[in-house]
Motif scaffolding. Structure first.
Motif, PDB file in Angstrom:
ATOM      1  N   ARG A   1      -3.228   0.575  -4.043  1.00  0.00           N
ATOM      2  CA  ARG A   1      -2.879  -0.833  -3.798  1.00  0.00           C
ATOM      3  C   ARG A   1      -2.929  -1.580  -5.131  1.00  0.00           C
ATOM      4  O   ARG A   1      -3.998  -1.778  -5.706  1.00  0.00           O
TER       5      ARG A   1
ATOM      6  N   ALA B   1       0.848  -1.193   0.000  1.00  0.00           N
ATOM      7  CA  ALA B   1       0.000   0.000   0.000  1.00  0.00           C
ATOM      8  C   ALA B   1       0.890   1.252   0.000  1.00  0.00           C
ATOM      9  O   ALA B   1       1.911   1.303   0.698  1.00  0.00           O
TER      10      ALA B   1
ATOM     11  N   GLU C   1      -4.910   6.436  -1.311  1.00  0.00           N
ATOM     12  CA  GLU C   1      -4.106   5.249  -1.038  1.00  0.00           C
ATOM     13  C   GLU C   1      -4.180   4.332  -2.247  1.00  0.00           C
ATOM     14  O   GLU C   1      -5.253   4.129  -2.816  1.00  0.00           O
TER      15      GLU C   1
END
Length: 914
Positions: free
Chosen positions: A785, A720, A783
């Motif tokens: 990912r 992440a 974020e």
């Protein structure tokens, strides 16, 4: 700026009157005349007009406009006065009054009238005879009218309901008109001296100033073949006397119908040959103008010099046959140098001497300055200074006549004659109303040549010429001071136009060479504990710069003494002379044996030694009560500075010191700001498997202000990553404080495992806690990912920031988030995050408002324009996408960006892409 030039008759008044008569107020006294007479006193033959906006650079533009206009009209004699007056009046209009300025130049047969009008007529109308309206010389404004009263022949002020106009008139000084003349028959011993073979160089200059013809005598005199100089500008060879405010430049002299005077020509060996020149402007059958220049060696000037006109009284039966009195009875030459040179020549001939010299006293009568000489081995001692009181007794003072039968019995009695072979000399003072103004001397190689009888004859002649010399000296001094004022105005304008240290050093040198000195060097001092450092060297002959720089770099620099004024520095001339002498002896095999050592690394040529062999002076550069450097000025061998030039150099050094210190402070501030800006950006970006990332950041301005834009990309946990792009309101330290707080708080809070909304809510509280130092902040935080299927999951929160744009593989573009409240304004925020899946080949573009708000006039790029550019980026890598967006933003407007710009592009590679 708008300009116009209209030849013809009296022009109409360009200003509207709204049907009302002009209100006029003109000072009573010197130079004033009734308005009705002023406008009809002469016919206007040309008109030039210009308008200038109310900005600071308009003052320099106005000066250049007036200078170019008067130069084009052939009025070089009054350019300096006109430029100074125009500068003051336009400054009053565009700076102090804050309005545009209309400038009008009117040419007539007897002079030039210049009018400066502004649109601020509400000022108090000056009362006639009221001294209070002129203001104090120490005031910031109000000096324009004082200068008009001092410099202009006539001037006045006119008022209308919408305009206020200040005008001044400068009359053209009368120029002597050459006439035919015949001189009387003279004995052979009174005829001028010339070489056995008199050579007259004939050089023709075409309309652009290039040499088109070069005769055989020119080849013999100067050593150049015709094919070596044809097509070259004469200015490449001419060594013109550069003194501000005096004389005419060579470019101007070549444009005049006739010109006569002295200058120098650099020969093929680099030496300057003094010549006397007569220029005549002609035109060929096709009407193309050119200038024919006749040149002889300066000591043979009688071959070309226009004879003085002799009045009827001079040809009477009672006229004295003494050649000096013939000269005194004739009209004196117009310029001081010609008058002094003619004086020493006539004094030498009158007493049958071998040489003669004339010195002028300084204003305080403590020193005498060599101004003219003839018959001495070198005429380059010009402007050398000797004390008035050289010793005790009658013969030690220049205030009394003196006769020396044999100088070998009293060495040093007349310093100017040391080493010249002259043995007997007679000197007499020049006095005006009891005040010492100069000294005139005649010398001979034999001893006992002069007695009191010759002293009386010379004193009688000196008394007759003293008043004319003093009048010419004061006239030259006035022209020099006016030219100095114009020079300082231009210099201040140039120095104020840059804050770059290196450019300021270059300007300092270029303004002094060759106007004030032949060469100069600038030493700088970083701080009080540092030694002076040689920062810049300039010589009027570029080939000598390296030699002088090498010489000075091997010497100890001058002491940084803060005492104002110029002080003599003899070290360069002494070191260069000694080293060149050793070099010459070594080349002749006269090294003096094994004990003779040549100083390593110097070895200057004789040319370098000659270049720095004259007087060298050092002026301290003092700014804010600290010596920050030294300005060193130099002359070639045996040449000296005149006192007025040193005073002008001192004024220039004060202005240059302040400009140099301002550049230093600006450079330090810029370095600090850039260092702080770098500390607010991440040192490097992490490499993310499965996602391409590219960032482009461009700071606006010159780098002296810390911007508010920032970006960041950092790992949060395994797999992440957090990313952010934001913009703090404003610039400077307060904005930098909020930027640093935001970037470091984001990293800390995100690594604590908080969600995106929670991170921004805590950051919002921290910003509000800053109180008065707080700034609102727009921020896009998310974020990232990467997924196993090749896609990437993003969770984003857009707090008042430009929305991120998503580019799909099919070329469609759509916002990837919704707008939410910005940070630093409200205490309670209800933020939420949105999830975005980037499929293989998709691009997410994040920018700051400097990109979307790029403007060209009334047009703005905007979100739609950015989306349109992004649609053309399908299939490009993240780096190519960012580069194309930046290129499109820069090309959208012609002006430089006014706001910082940051671009963050993230792309998920396609499934089949390596």
């Amino acid at each position: 700026m708008t300009t116009g030039l209209i030849p013809g008759d009296q022009p109409p008044d360009p200003r509207p009157t709204n049907g009302l008569p002009h209100q006029r107020d003109e000072p009573v006294g010197r130079g004033t005349m009734p308005a009705e007479n002023r406008s009809r006193s002469s016919v206007i033959t040309a008109r030039a007009a210009a308008s200038f906006e109310p900005v600071g650079r308009s003052v320099a533009s106005a000066r250049a406009f007036v200078r170019d206009t008067l130069q084009g009209w052939g009025f070089a004699d009054i350019i300096d006065d006109a430029v100074v007056l125009t500068s003051e009046l336009v400054t009053n209009a565009v700076v102090h009054a804050g309005t545009s300025a209309d400038l009008l130049c009117l040419r007539s047969d007897d002079g030039v009238r210049i009018e400066v009008a502004d649109r601020y007529p509400e000022r108090e109308v000056p009362l006639q005879g009221s001294a209070a309206t002129m203001g104090s010389p120490d005031r910031e404004g109000g000096r324009g009218l004082q200068l008009c009263a001092a410099l202009a022949d006539r001037w006045g002020v006119e008022y209308s309901p919408t305009y206020k106009t200040v005008w001044f008139q400068l009359d053209i000084p009368e120029r002597p008109v050459g006439t035919r003349a015949a001189g009387p028959a003279l004995p052979s011993d009174l005829l001028p001296i010339a070489d056995t073979r008199v050579r007259v160089a004939v050089v023709q200059i075409d309309r652009i100033g290039a040499i088109s013809s070069w005769n055989e005598d020119a080849e013999e005199l100067f050593g150049y073949r015709a094919d070596q100089v044809t097509g070259k500008p004469l200015t490449d060879l001419a060594a013109w006397p550069h003194t501000p405010g005096t004389g005419t430049g060579i470019a101007e002299a070549l444009q005049l119908s006739r010109w006569e005077g002295s200058y120098g020509i650099r020969d093929a060996h680099g030496r300057v040959t003094p010549v006397y020149a007569s220029h005549l402007r002609v035109r060929d059958a096709d009407g193309d103008p050119s200038t024919v220049c006749l040149l002889v060696r300066d000591h043979e000037r009688a071959v070309l010099q226009t004879p003085l006109r002799v009045t009827a009284s001079d040809t009477s039966e009672n006229q004295s046959t003494d050649p000096f009195e013939v000269f005194i009875g004739s009209p004196a030459p117009d310029d001081l140098d010609s008058l002094l040179q003619r004086t020493v020549e006539r004094a030498r001939d009158m007493l049958d001497g071998d040489s003669a010299f004339l010195l002028l006293a300084t204003d305080d009568e403590t020193e005498l300055e060599v101004r003219a000489s003839t018959g001495l081995p070198s005429a380059r001692q010009r402007f050398a200074r000797v004390p008035v009181e050289a010793g005790s007794g009658r013969y030690g003072s220049a205030r009394m006549p003196s006769v020396h039968d044999d100088l070998t019995a009293l060495p040093g009695a007349v310093p100017l004659l040391n080493g010249t072979g002259m043995r007997s000399v007679v000197t007499v003072p020049l006095k005006v109303e009891g005040r010492l103004t100069g000294s005139l001397g005649v010398a001979a190689e034999g001893a006992g040549r002069y007695s009191n009888e010759e002293a009386l004859r010379l004193q009688f002649a000196a008394d007759r010429i003293a008043l004319a010399v003093e009048s010419a000296r004061l006239g030259e001094l006035e022209r020099l001071r006016r030219g100095s004022l114009s020079f300082l105005v231009e210099a201040s304008d140039l120095l104020a136009g840059t804050l770059d240290r290196d450019q300021t050093l270059a300007l300092m040198a270029q303004m002094t060479v060759p106007t004030l000195a032949t060469w100069c060097a600038v030493y700088t001092i970083a701080d009080q504990a540092s030694e002076p450092y040689l920062s810049y060297v300039l010589h009027e002959d570029e080939e000598l710069i390296d030699g002088i720089k090498s010489l000075l770099s091997k010497m100890a620099p001058p002491d940084p003494v803060p005492t104002p004024g110029a002080r003599v520095w003899s070290a360069p001339g002494e070191v260069a002379h000694q080293a060149a002498l050793r070099t010459s002896m070594r080349s002749l095999g006269l090294s003096g044996g094994p004990n003779s050592q040549v100083t390593p690394g110097i070895g200057p040529t004789l040319t370098t030694a000659s270049a720095v062999g004259g007087e060298t002076v050092v002026l301290p550069l003092v700014a804010r009560n600290r010596v920050i450097g030294m300005l060193t000025l130099g002359k070639p061998t045996d040449e000296h500075f005149r006192q007025e030039i040193l005073e002008l150099a001192e004024d220039l050094s004060r202005r240059a010191a302040l400009a140099l210190d301002n550049a230093r402070l600006y450079s330090e501030r810029t370095a600090i700001s850039q260092s702080l800006q770098r500390s607010l950006l991440p040192p490097e970006l992490p490499v993310i498997n499965g996602v391409e990332v590219e960032v482009i950041y461009r700071a606006a301005g010159e780098g002296n202000e810390v911007g508010g834009d920032f970006y960041d990309l950092f790992p949060i946990s395994d797999g992440a990553y957090g990313f952010a792009i934001g913009d703090v309101c404003g610039t400077g330290p307060n904005a930098a404080a909020v930027t640093g707080l935001a970037r470091h708080a984001l990293r800390l809070l995100a690594r604590e495992g908080l969600s995106g909304p929670a991170v921004l809510e805590r950051l919002n509280s921290a910003i509000l806690d800053e109180g008065a130092r707080s700034r609102f902040l727009t921020l896009l935080y998310g974020e990232l990912r990467p997924q196993e299927d090749g896609s990437a999951e993003l969770k984003v929160v857009c707090a008042g920031h430009p929305l991120p744009l998503r580019l799909r593989q099919d070329g469609t573009v759509e916002p990837a988030a919704e707008p939410q409240p910005l940070l630093g304004v409200l205490e309670d925020l209800d933020l939420y995050e949105q999830t975005v899946i980037l499929d293989p080949g998709d691009v997410l573009l994040c920018v700051t408002d400097g990109v979307t708000e790029r403007r060209e006039g009334l047009n703005m790029l905007g979100d739609d324009g950015l989306a349109e550019v992004l649609t053309t980026c399908t299939g490009l890598t993240a780096g190519a996408v960012a580069a194309r967006i930046m290129r499109a933003v820069e090309r959208f407007a012609s002006d430089a960006p006014s706001d910082d710009m940051a671009i963050l592009a993230m792309r998920v590679p396609g499934l089949h892409q390596d």
